[in-house]
Scaffold this motif. Structure first.
Motif, PDB file in Angstrom:
ATOM      1  N   PRO A 192       0.833  -1.210   0.000  1.00 11.31           N
ATOM      2  CA  PRO A 192       0.000   0.000   0.000  1.00 11.31           C
ATOM      3  C   PRO A 192       0.866   1.258   0.000  1.00 11.31           C
ATOM      4  O   PRO A 192       1.954   1.283   0.569  1.00 11.31           O
ATOM      5  CB  PRO A 192      -0.802  -0.115   1.301  1.00 11.31           C
ATOM      6  CG  PRO A 192      -0.025  -1.055   2.159  1.00 11.31           C
ATOM      7  CD  PRO A 192       0.708  -1.970   1.236  1.00 11.31           C
ATOM      8  N   THR A 193       0.364   2.298  -0.631  1.00 12.16           N
ATOM      9  CA  THR A 193       1.081   3.560  -0.728  1.00 12.16           C
ATOM     10  C   THR A 193       0.930   4.337   0.576  1.00 12.16           C
ATOM     11  O   THR A 193      -0.170   4.439   1.118  1.00 12.16           O
ATOM     12  CB  THR A 193       0.533   4.400  -1.882  1.00 12.16           C
ATOM     13  OG1 THR A 193       0.623   3.638  -3.076  1.00 12.16           O
ATOM     14  CG2 THR A 193       1.309   5.690  -2.043  1.00 12.16           C
ATOM     15  N   VAL A 194       2.031   4.878   1.082  1.00 12.40           N
ATOM     16  CA  VAL A 194       2.009   5.692   2.284  1.00 12.40           C
ATOM     17  C   VAL A 194       2.096   7.144   1.846  1.00 12.40           C
ATOM     18  O   VAL A 194       3.039   7.550   1.186  1.00 12.40           O
ATOM     19  CB  VAL A 194       3.195   5.343   3.219  1.00 12.40           C
ATOM     20  CG1 VAL A 194       3.193   6.246   4.437  1.00 12.40           C
ATOM     21  CG2 VAL A 194       3.142   3.887   3.605  1.00 12.40           C
ATOM     22  N   THR A 195       1.083   7.911   2.221  1.00 14.98           N
ATOM     23  CA  THR A 195       1.026   9.310   1.829  1.00 14.98           C
ATOM     24  C   THR A 195       0.975  10.188   3.065  1.00 14.98           C
ATOM     25  O   THR A 195       0.167   9.953   3.962  1.00 14.98           O
ATOM     26  CB  THR A 195      -0.229   9.575   0.968  1.00 14.98           C
ATOM     27  OG1 THR A 195      -0.220   8.696  -0.146  1.00 14.98           O
ATOM     28  CG2 THR A 195      -0.268  11.012   0.503  1.00 14.98           C
ATOM     29  N   GLU A 196       1.835  11.179   3.117  1.00 12.61           N
ATOM     30  CA  GLU A 196       1.787  12.168   4.186  1.00 12.61           C
ATOM     31  C   GLU A 196       0.712  13.185   3.826  1.00 12.61           C
ATOM     32  O   GLU A 196       0.631  13.639   2.687  1.00 12.61           O
ATOM     33  CB  GLU A 196       3.138  12.878   4.323  1.00 12.61           C
ATOM     34  CG  GLU A 196       4.261  12.004   4.795  1.00 12.61           C
ATOM     35  CD  GLU A 196       4.178  11.697   6.283  1.00 12.61           C
ATOM     36  OE1 GLU A 196       3.539  12.473   7.024  1.00 12.61           O
ATOM     37  OE2 GLU A 196       4.757  10.691   6.688  1.00 12.61           O
ATOM     38  N   ASN A 197      -0.100  13.561   4.774  1.00  8.91           N
ATOM     39  CA  ASN A 197      -1.164  14.530   4.545  1.00  8.91           C
ATOM     40  C   ASN A 197      -0.755  15.932   4.983  1.00  8.91           C
ATOM     41  O   ASN A 197      -1.602  16.742   5.317  1.00  8.91           O
ATOM     42  CB  ASN A 197      -2.436  14.101   5.283  1.00  8.91           C
ATOM     43  CG  ASN A 197      -3.046  12.874   4.670  1.00  8.91           C
ATOM     44  OD1 ASN A 197      -3.024  12.715   3.451  1.00  8.91           O
ATOM     45  ND2 ASN A 197      -3.564  11.997   5.497  1.00  8.91           N
ATOM     46  N   TYR A 198       0.540  16.199   5.014  1.00 10.37           N
ATOM     47  CA  TYR A 198       1.037  17.511   5.386  1.00 10.37           C
ATOM     48  C   TYR A 198       0.640  18.509   4.311  1.00 10.37           C
ATOM     49  O   TYR A 198       0.737  18.183   3.133  1.00 10.37           O
ATOM     50  CB  TYR A 198       2.567  17.473   5.549  1.00 10.37           C
ATOM     51  CG  TYR A 198       3.150  18.799   5.893  1.00 10.37           C
ATOM     52  CD1 TYR A 198       3.103  19.252   7.191  1.00 10.37           C
ATOM     53  CD2 TYR A 198       3.705  19.614   4.925  1.00 10.37           C
ATOM     54  CE1 TYR A 198       3.612  20.487   7.522  1.00 10.37           C
ATOM     55  CE2 TYR A 198       4.211  20.843   5.247  1.00 10.37           C
ATOM     56  CZ  TYR A 198       4.165  21.267   6.540  1.00 10.37           C
ATOM     57  OH  TYR A 198       4.665  22.495   6.863  1.00 10.37           O
ATOM     58  N   PRO A 199       0.146  19.676   4.591  1.00 15.64           N
ATOM     59  CA  PRO A 199       0.047  20.398   5.853  1.00 15.64           C
ATOM     60  C   PRO A 199      -1.271  20.188   6.599  1.00 15.64           C
ATOM     61  O   PRO A 199      -1.484  20.798   7.635  1.00 15.64           O
ATOM     62  CB  PRO A 199       0.192  21.846   5.435  1.00 15.64           C
ATOM     63  CG  PRO A 199      -0.445  21.915   4.100  1.00 15.64           C
ATOM     64  CD  PRO A 199      -0.146  20.570   3.463  1.00 15.64           C
ATOM     65  N   ASP A 200      -2.174  19.363   6.085  1.00 20.58           N
ATOM     66  CA  ASP A 200      -3.450  19.143   6.770  1.00 20.58           C
ATOM     67  C   ASP A 200      -3.272  18.350   8.057  1.00 20.58           C
ATOM     68  O   ASP A 200      -4.023  18.523   9.009  1.00 20.58           O
ATOM     69  CB  ASP A 200      -4.422  18.417   5.837  1.00 20.58           C
ATOM     70  CG  ASP A 200      -4.738  19.261   4.608  1.00 20.58           C
ATOM     71  OD1 ASP A 200      -4.732  20.503   4.740  1.00 20.58           O
ATOM     72  OD2 ASP A 200      -4.959  18.694   3.534  1.00 20.58           O
TER      73      ASP A 200
ATOM     74  N   VAL B 249       5.242  13.656  10.317  1.00 20.62           N
ATOM     75  CA  VAL B 249       5.861  12.680  11.203  1.00 20.62           C
ATOM     76  C   VAL B 249       7.358  12.681  10.895  1.00 20.62           C
ATOM     77  O   VAL B 249       7.766  12.352   9.787  1.00 20.62           O
ATOM     78  CB  VAL B 249       5.265  11.270  10.988  1.00 20.62           C
ATOM     79  CG1 VAL B 249       5.944  10.273  11.894  1.00 20.62           C
ATOM     80  CG2 VAL B 249       3.770  11.290  11.217  1.00 20.62           C
ATOM     81  N   LEU B 250       8.153  13.084  11.890  1.00 17.65           N
ATOM     82  CA  LEU B 250       9.599  13.197  11.693  1.00 17.65           C
ATOM     83  C   LEU B 250      10.320  12.143  12.525  1.00 17.65           C
ATOM     84  O   LEU B 250       9.844  11.752  13.593  1.00 17.65           O
ATOM     85  CB  LEU B 250      10.087  14.585  12.104  1.00 17.65           C
ATOM     86  CG  LEU B 250       9.450  15.753  11.358  1.00 17.65           C
ATOM     87  CD1 LEU B 250       9.877  17.062  11.968  1.00 17.65           C
ATOM     88  CD2 LEU B 250       9.811  15.699   9.901  1.00 17.65           C
ATOM     89  N   GLN B 251      11.457  11.716  12.045  1.00 17.57           N
ATOM     90  CA  GLN B 251      12.277  10.774  12.785  1.00 17.57           C
ATOM     91  C   GLN B 251      12.896  11.468  13.996  1.00 17.57           C
ATOM     92  O   GLN B 251      13.080  12.679  14.005  1.00 17.57           O
ATOM     93  CB  GLN B 251      13.397  10.218  11.883  1.00 17.57           C
ATOM     94  CG  GLN B 251      12.897   9.439  10.698  1.00 17.57           C
ATOM     95  CD  GLN B 251      12.216   8.158  11.124  1.00 17.57           C
ATOM     96  OE1 GLN B 251      12.651   7.502  12.059  1.00 17.57           O
ATOM     97  NE2 GLN B 251      11.141   7.814  10.444  1.00 17.57           N
ATOM     98  N   GLU B 252      13.227  10.693  15.005  1.00 16.31           N
ATOM     99  CA  GLU B 252      13.824  11.233  16.236  1.00 16.31           C
ATOM    100  C   GLU B 252      15.128  11.977  15.935  1.00 16.31           C
ATOM    101  O   GLU B 252      15.443  12.985  16.541  1.00 16.31           O
ATOM    102  CB  GLU B 252      14.079  10.095  17.219  1.00 16.31           C
ATOM    103  CG  GLU B 252      14.712  10.525  18.516  1.00 16.31           C
ATOM    104  CD  GLU B 252      13.809  11.378  19.390  1.00 16.31           C
ATOM    105  OE1 GLU B 252      14.343  12.192  20.152  1.00 16.31           O
ATOM    106  OE2 GLU B 252      12.594  11.238  19.292  1.00 16.31           O
TER     107      GLU B 252
ATOM    108  N   HIS C   5      19.380  20.216  18.080  1.00 20.82           N
ATOM    109  CA  HIS C   5      18.485  20.351  16.932  1.00 20.82           C
ATOM    110  C   HIS C   5      17.062  20.093  17.383  1.00 20.82           C
ATOM    111  O   HIS C   5      16.779  19.113  18.057  1.00 20.82           O
ATOM    112  CB  HIS C   5      18.843  19.343  15.835  1.00 20.82           C
ATOM    113  CG  HIS C   5      19.978  19.751  14.987  1.00 20.82           C
ATOM    114  ND1 HIS C   5      19.894  20.763  14.058  1.00 20.82           N
ATOM    115  CD2 HIS C   5      21.240  19.306  14.912  1.00 20.82           C
ATOM    116  CE1 HIS C   5      21.056  20.904  13.459  1.00 20.82           C
ATOM    117  NE2 HIS C   5      21.893  20.035  13.962  1.00 20.82           N
ATOM    118  N   GLY C   6      16.171  20.983  17.005  1.00 15.35           N
ATOM    119  CA  GLY C   6      14.754  20.780  17.261  1.00 15.35           C
ATOM    120  C   GLY C   6      14.116  20.102  16.062  1.00 15.35           C
ATOM    121  O   GLY C   6      14.798  19.615  15.161  1.00 15.35           O
ATOM    122  N   HIS C   7      12.798  20.074  16.019  1.00 14.46           N
ATOM    123  CA  HIS C   7      12.087  19.443  14.916  1.00 14.46           C
ATOM    124  C   HIS C   7      11.326  20.443  14.065  1.00 14.46           C
ATOM    125  O   HIS C   7      10.537  20.046  13.221  1.00 14.46           O
ATOM    126  CB  HIS C   7      11.129  18.374  15.448  1.00 14.46           C
ATOM    127  CG  HIS C   7      11.837  17.131  15.876  1.00 14.46           C
ATOM    128  ND1 HIS C   7      11.236  16.133  16.565  1.00 14.46           N
ATOM    129  CD2 HIS C   7      13.112  16.725  15.715  1.00 14.46           C
ATOM    130  CE1 HIS C   7      12.094  15.164  16.816  1.00 14.46           C
ATOM    131  NE2 HIS C   7      13.247  15.512  16.304  1.00 14.46           N
TER     132      HIS C   7
END
Length: 166
Positions: free
Chosen positions: A28-36, A40-43, A123-125
């Protein structure tokens, strides 16, 4: 005989590659819904820098200039000042009275974070810093410094009054 072996090896390699391709096509395709939706960022993501405070609310930066010296892009500018008894800003003898990072030059390499002996800079996120005006990409100490918690009570050191008779 060597020619037939080469052909079979090449055909096996192509079949293996096509197998990986077909397997990925069925996932399945993984889609980020950013900016809505929030990203999700890595640590370990290296975003906009954060100047940290210690447990007493004092700034951790002691104005040693090691982060500026380690920066390959030369984007960190610091001016140090001395702490006084009346106005203590950091836990050390000095503090950074001016701490600027020019994000139009920063390459987010992390050398400044590694060079800091007090772990004052991290570093922040935050990553939404795009701008058409490069003067807004110079972040000052006030923008980088982590805020004090709302329920924070600073440590008060009470000095005992000296008596002349003892």
């Amino acid at each position: 005989m060597a020619l037939i072996t080469d052909i079979l090896n090449n055909a096996a390699a192509v079949a293996k590659g096509m197998g990986v391709t077909i397997k990925e096509m069925l996932q399945p395709t993984v889609t980020e819904n950013y900016p809505d939706a929030p990203a999700v960022l890595q640590e370990r993501y290296r975003g906009v820098h954060v100047l940290q405070r210690d447990e007493n609310g004092l700034e951790k930066c002691v104005g040693c200039f090691l982060c500026a010296a380690a920066c390959p892009a030369n984007c960190i500018y610091i001016e140090a000042a001395e702490n006084t008894a009346e106005g203590r800003i950091s836990g050390g003898e000095r503090y950074a009275s001016v701490y600027n990072i020019d994000y139009s030059r920063c390459i987010f390499c992390g050398y400044c974070v590694e060079a800091c002996p007090t772990d004052a800079i991290t570093h922040g996120h935050d990553f939404e810093i795009a701008s058409y005006n490069t003067s807004t990409l110079v972040y000052r100490k006030e923008q980088l410094l982590t805020p004090l918690p709302a329920n924070f009570k600073p440590l008060v050191v009470k000095e005992e009054a000296s008596t002349g008779g003892h």
